[in-house]
Scaffold this motif. Structure first.
Motif, PDB file in Angstrom:
ATOM      1  N   ASP A  35       4.893  -6.208   2.171  1.00 37.87           N
ATOM      2  CA  ASP A  35       5.317  -6.120   0.772  1.00 37.87           C
ATOM      3  C   ASP A  35       4.400  -7.014  -0.057  1.00 37.87           C
ATOM      4  N   ASP A  36       3.207  -6.477  -0.379  1.00 40.62           N
ATOM      5  CA  ASP A  36       2.281  -7.240  -1.224  1.00 40.62           C
ATOM      6  C   ASP A  36       1.516  -6.257  -2.109  1.00 40.62           C
ATOM      7  N   GLU A  37       0.397  -6.702  -2.683  1.00 38.39           N
ATOM      8  CA  GLU A  37      -0.310  -5.842  -3.639  1.00 38.39           C
ATOM      9  C   GLU A  37      -1.117  -4.737  -2.942  1.00 38.39           C
ATOM     10  N   SER A  38      -1.253  -4.828  -1.603  1.00 35.88           N
ATOM     11  CA  SER A  38      -2.047  -3.813  -0.913  1.00 35.88           C
ATOM     12  C   SER A  38      -1.183  -2.769  -0.199  1.00 35.88           C
ATOM     13  N   GLU A  39       0.030  -3.143   0.199  1.00 37.88           N
ATOM     14  CA  GLU A  39       0.867  -2.221   0.968  1.00 37.88           C
ATOM     15  C   GLU A  39       2.345  -2.585   0.821  1.00 37.88           C
ATOM     16  N   LEU A  40       3.163  -1.554   0.670  1.00 31.03           N
ATOM     17  CA  LEU A  40       4.609  -1.755   0.580  1.00 31.03           C
ATOM     18  C   LEU A  40       5.288  -0.844   1.578  1.00 31.03           C
ATOM     19  N   TRP A  41       6.118  -1.430   2.446  1.00 30.24           N
ATOM     20  CA  TRP A  41       6.943  -0.630   3.349  1.00 30.24           C
ATOM     21  C   TRP A  41       8.328  -0.521   2.734  1.00 30.24           C
ATOM     22  N   LEU A  42       8.839   0.721   2.695  1.00 27.01           N
ATOM     23  CA  LEU A  42      10.202   0.950   2.225  1.00 27.01           C
ATOM     24  C   LEU A  42      11.028   1.476   3.387  1.00 27.01           C
ATOM     25  N   ARG A  43      12.169   0.852   3.617  1.00 25.81           N
ATOM     26  CA  ARG A  43      13.044   1.206   4.739  1.00 25.81           C
ATOM     27  C   ARG A  43      14.262   2.000   4.260  1.00 25.81           C
ATOM     28  N   ALA A  44      14.720   2.926   5.121  1.00 27.92           N
ATOM     29  CA  ALA A  44      15.958   3.660   4.848  1.00 27.92           C
ATOM     30  C   ALA A  44      16.971   3.451   5.962  1.00 27.92           C
ATOM     31  N   ASP A  45      16.565   2.745   7.000  1.00 26.95           N
ATOM     32  CA  ASP A  45      17.420   2.570   8.183  1.00 26.95           C
ATOM     33  C   ASP A  45      16.870   1.426   9.020  1.00 26.95           C
ATOM     34  N   GLU A  46      17.079   1.486  10.332  1.00 28.30           N
ATOM     35  CA  GLU A  46      16.651   0.383  11.198  1.00 28.30           C
ATOM     36  C   GLU A  46      15.149   0.378  11.446  1.00 28.30           C
ATOM     37  N   ARG A  47      14.477   1.473  11.125  1.00 28.47           N
ATOM     38  CA  ARG A  47      13.036   1.560  11.363  1.00 28.47           C
ATOM     39  C   ARG A  47      12.277   0.630  10.414  1.00 28.47           C
ATOM     40  N   CYS A  48      11.051   0.243  10.855  1.00 31.50           N
ATOM     41  CA  CYS A  48      10.276  -0.721  10.058  1.00 31.50           C
ATOM     42  C   CYS A  48       9.836  -0.137   8.717  1.00 31.50           C
ATOM     43  N   HIS A  49       9.733   1.185   8.634  1.00 27.87           N
ATOM     44  CA  HIS A  49       9.469   1.824   7.330  1.00 27.87           C
ATOM     45  C   HIS A  49       9.823   3.298   7.422  1.00 27.87           C
ATOM     46  N   ARG A  50      10.034   3.905   6.286  1.00 25.15           N
ATOM     47  CA  ARG A  50      10.156   5.358   6.180  1.00 25.15           C
ATOM     48  C   ARG A  50       9.221   5.889   5.087  1.00 25.15           C
ATOM     49  N   ILE A  51       8.857   5.012   4.132  1.00 21.70           N
ATOM     50  CA  ILE A  51       7.826   5.344   3.149  1.00 21.70           C
ATOM     51  C   ILE A  51       6.833   4.184   3.156  1.00 21.70           C
ATOM     52  N   PHE A 116       0.901  12.407  13.838  1.00 19.58           N
ATOM     53  CA  PHE A 116       1.853  12.575  14.941  1.00 19.58           C
ATOM     54  C   PHE A 116       1.873  11.277  15.740  1.00 19.58           C
ATOM     55  N   TYR A 117       3.057  10.777  16.037  1.00 20.03           N
ATOM     56  CA  TYR A 117       3.151   9.464  16.678  1.00 20.03           C
ATOM     57  C   TYR A 117       4.394   9.389  17.543  1.00 20.03           C
ATOM     58  N   TRP A 118       4.443   8.332  18.357  1.00 22.71           N
ATOM     59  CA  TRP A 118       5.690   8.006  19.069  1.00 22.71           C
ATOM     60  C   TRP A 118       5.788   6.485  19.132  1.00 22.71           C
ATOM     61  N   GLY A 119       7.001   5.995  19.401  1.00 23.20           N
ATOM     62  CA  GLY A 119       7.185   4.571  19.661  1.00 23.20           C
ATOM     63  C   GLY A 119       7.114   3.694  18.425  1.00 23.20           C
ATOM     64  N   MET A 120       7.913   4.020  17.425  1.00 20.94           N
ATOM     65  CA  MET A 120       7.877   3.221  16.195  1.00 20.94           C
ATOM     66  C   MET A 120       8.703   1.936  16.338  1.00 20.94           C
ATOM     67  N   GLN A 121       8.221   0.885  15.703  1.00 21.80           N
ATOM     68  CA  GLN A 121       8.946  -0.388  15.726  1.00 21.80           C
ATOM     69  C   GLN A 121      10.235  -0.294  14.911  1.00 21.80           C
ATOM     70  N   VAL A 122      11.254  -1.003  15.384  1.00 22.74           N
ATOM     71  CA  VAL A 122      12.436  -1.195  14.546  1.00 22.74           C
ATOM     72  C   VAL A 122      12.308  -2.551  13.848  1.00 22.74           C
ATOM     73  N   ALA A 123      12.991  -2.668  12.745  1.00 26.49           N
ATOM     74  CA  ALA A 123      12.932  -3.910  11.959  1.00 26.49           C
ATOM     75  C   ALA A 123      13.852  -4.959  12.579  1.00 26.49           C
TER      76      ALA A 123
END
Ligand SMILES: [Fe+2]
Length: 294
Positions: A35-51, A116-123
Motif C-alpha cells: 500500500d504505497d505510491e507504486s502498488e496497492l493491494w485490495l483484499r475481499a477475503d482472507e487472500r493477500c489481494h483480489r485487486i 494462470f497461477y496456483w498457491g496464493m498467499q493468505v493474509a
C-alpha cells in the motif's frame, strides 16, 4: 473444469489514491500489505489481494488472474496449452510480486493478458471491511466475474471453452452482438464473452465490467448509499439480471470500466447444468446512465 476460479484483477493506474479511496470507502475492500505510491493491494477475503493496482501511464485493466487448484492442475493446464499451441511465458519475479507459488502469462485471442497461477498467499490478518460490508462472496466461487470485449468472438469462445474448459451457462443475442456467459465453478458466470472489440462505446479501460458479490442485499443497499453520498458516477441504476438474478448496480471505477456491486445470484451445478438462451438481460432496472465525464 480446468480453471478453478477468477482469482484477481490487475489494474494499471495513474491515480492510486483514487483507487484507495474508491476501493476501501465505497466498495468496502481492505488495503493489503502493499500500500504505497507504486502498488496497492485490495483484499475481499482472507487472500493477500483480489485487486492489484499498479502505478502506470494508463488507466486500464492490465491482467486477469485465473486460479488453478494446485500444482498438478497447473502442470496439466500447461500441457493443455502446449497441445493447443497456445504460447505462455514465465515472467521473472512476477509470481513473487503477485504473492503466488507459480504463474504463467498468456495473451488471449482478444488481447487480454491472463495470469494462470496456483498457491496464493493468505493474509496474516482477518478480513475486516473498512466500510462495514459484512463480507464478499468469494471462496470456491473466486473474486466475481469479468465481462470481456472478446472479438474475434469465435476464437475467444474456442479458447475459453475448448482449451480452458469453461462451461456455457447461457447465451443471448445482444442486438446483433453475441454474449456467452461461462462458468468454471458454482458461480453462474465467472466470465462473459461479448462479441465486440474494445472500441465499443461501453468498453472503458479495456473491460466491459468487473462484478464483486457481497454477502447480503443490505450490503448492496449500504454501498449504494455510500456511493450516492460520495457523488460517485453510476453506469447503471439498481436492477436485477435475468440470467444470474443478481441484484446489483454499477459504478465507474477510477480506471473507467464499471464495477458491478451485487448480491443474491443463483448458482449452477457444472456437472448437470444445461445451456439456455435468455434473450432479455434484466428482470427490472439497470438503466444505463452512460460513460463518465472526462
Ligand atoms: Fe455482470
Amino acid at each position: 473444469m480446468k480453471v478453478h476460479s477468477l482469482g484477481y484483477l490487475v489494474v494499471s493506474s495513474t491515480d492510486i489514491p483514487a483507487w484507495r479511496t474508491f476501493g476501501t470507502e465505497i466498495l468496502g475492500l481492505m488495503a493489503g500489505v502493499r500500500d504505497d505510491e507504486s502498488e496497492l493491494w485490495l483484499r475481499a477475503d482472507e487472500r493477500c489481494h483480489r485487486i492489484v493496482v499498479e502505478a502506470g501511464d494508463t488507466d486500464e485493466v492490465s491482467a486477469i488472474g485465473w486460479e488453478l487448484r494446485n500444482d498438478v492442475a497447473f502442470e496439466n493446464l500447461l500441457a493443455d496449452l502446449d497441445e493447443a499451441d497456445v504460447a505462455y511465458e514465465r515472467v521473472d519475479e512476477l509470481a513473487a510480486r503477485r504473492g503466488v507459488e507459480d504463474l504463467v502469462r498468456v495473451v488471449d485471442p482478444a488481447g487480454y493478458v491472463l495470469e494462470f497461477y496456483w498457491g496464493m498467499q493468505v493474509a496474516q490478518s482477518d478480513f475486516a471491511s473498512p466500510a462495514g460490508v459484512s463480507g464478499f462472496k468469494t471462496g470456491d466461487q473466486g473474486l466475481g466475474h469479468v465481462v470481456l470485449a472478446a472479438a474475434p468472438f469465435e476464437d475467444s469462445n474456442r479458447f475459453y471453452r475448448r482449451t480452458l474448459g469453461f462451461g456455457l451457462t447461457d447465451f443471448a443475442d445482444m442486438g446483433g452482438t453475441p454474449g456467452h456467459f461461462l462458468h468454471t465453478n458454482a458461480r453462474h458466470h465467472s466470465l462473459a464473452l461479448i462479441g465486440c472489440d474494445k472500441s465499443a462505446w461501453f468498453v472503458k479501460g479495456g473491460l466491459i465490467h468487473l462484478m464483486v458479490e457481497m454477502k447480503s442485499i443490505p450490503d448492496v443497499g449500504l454501498a449504494l448509499t455510500r456511493a450516492t453520498e460520495a457523488g460517485c458516477e453510476f453506469f447503471e441504476t439498481l436492477g436485477q439480471h435475468a440470467n444470474d438474478r443478481m441484484f446489483s448496480f454499477y459504478l465507474h471505477s477510477p480506471a473507467g470500466f464499471p464495477i458491478e456491486i451485487g448480491a443474491g445470484a443463483i448458482e449452477v451445478d457444472p456437472e448437470t447444468w444445461t445451456s439456455v438462451n435468455i434473450p432479455f438481460p434484466d428482470l427490472w432496472g439497470h438503466e444505463v446512465l452512460g460513460l463518465p465525464e472526462q
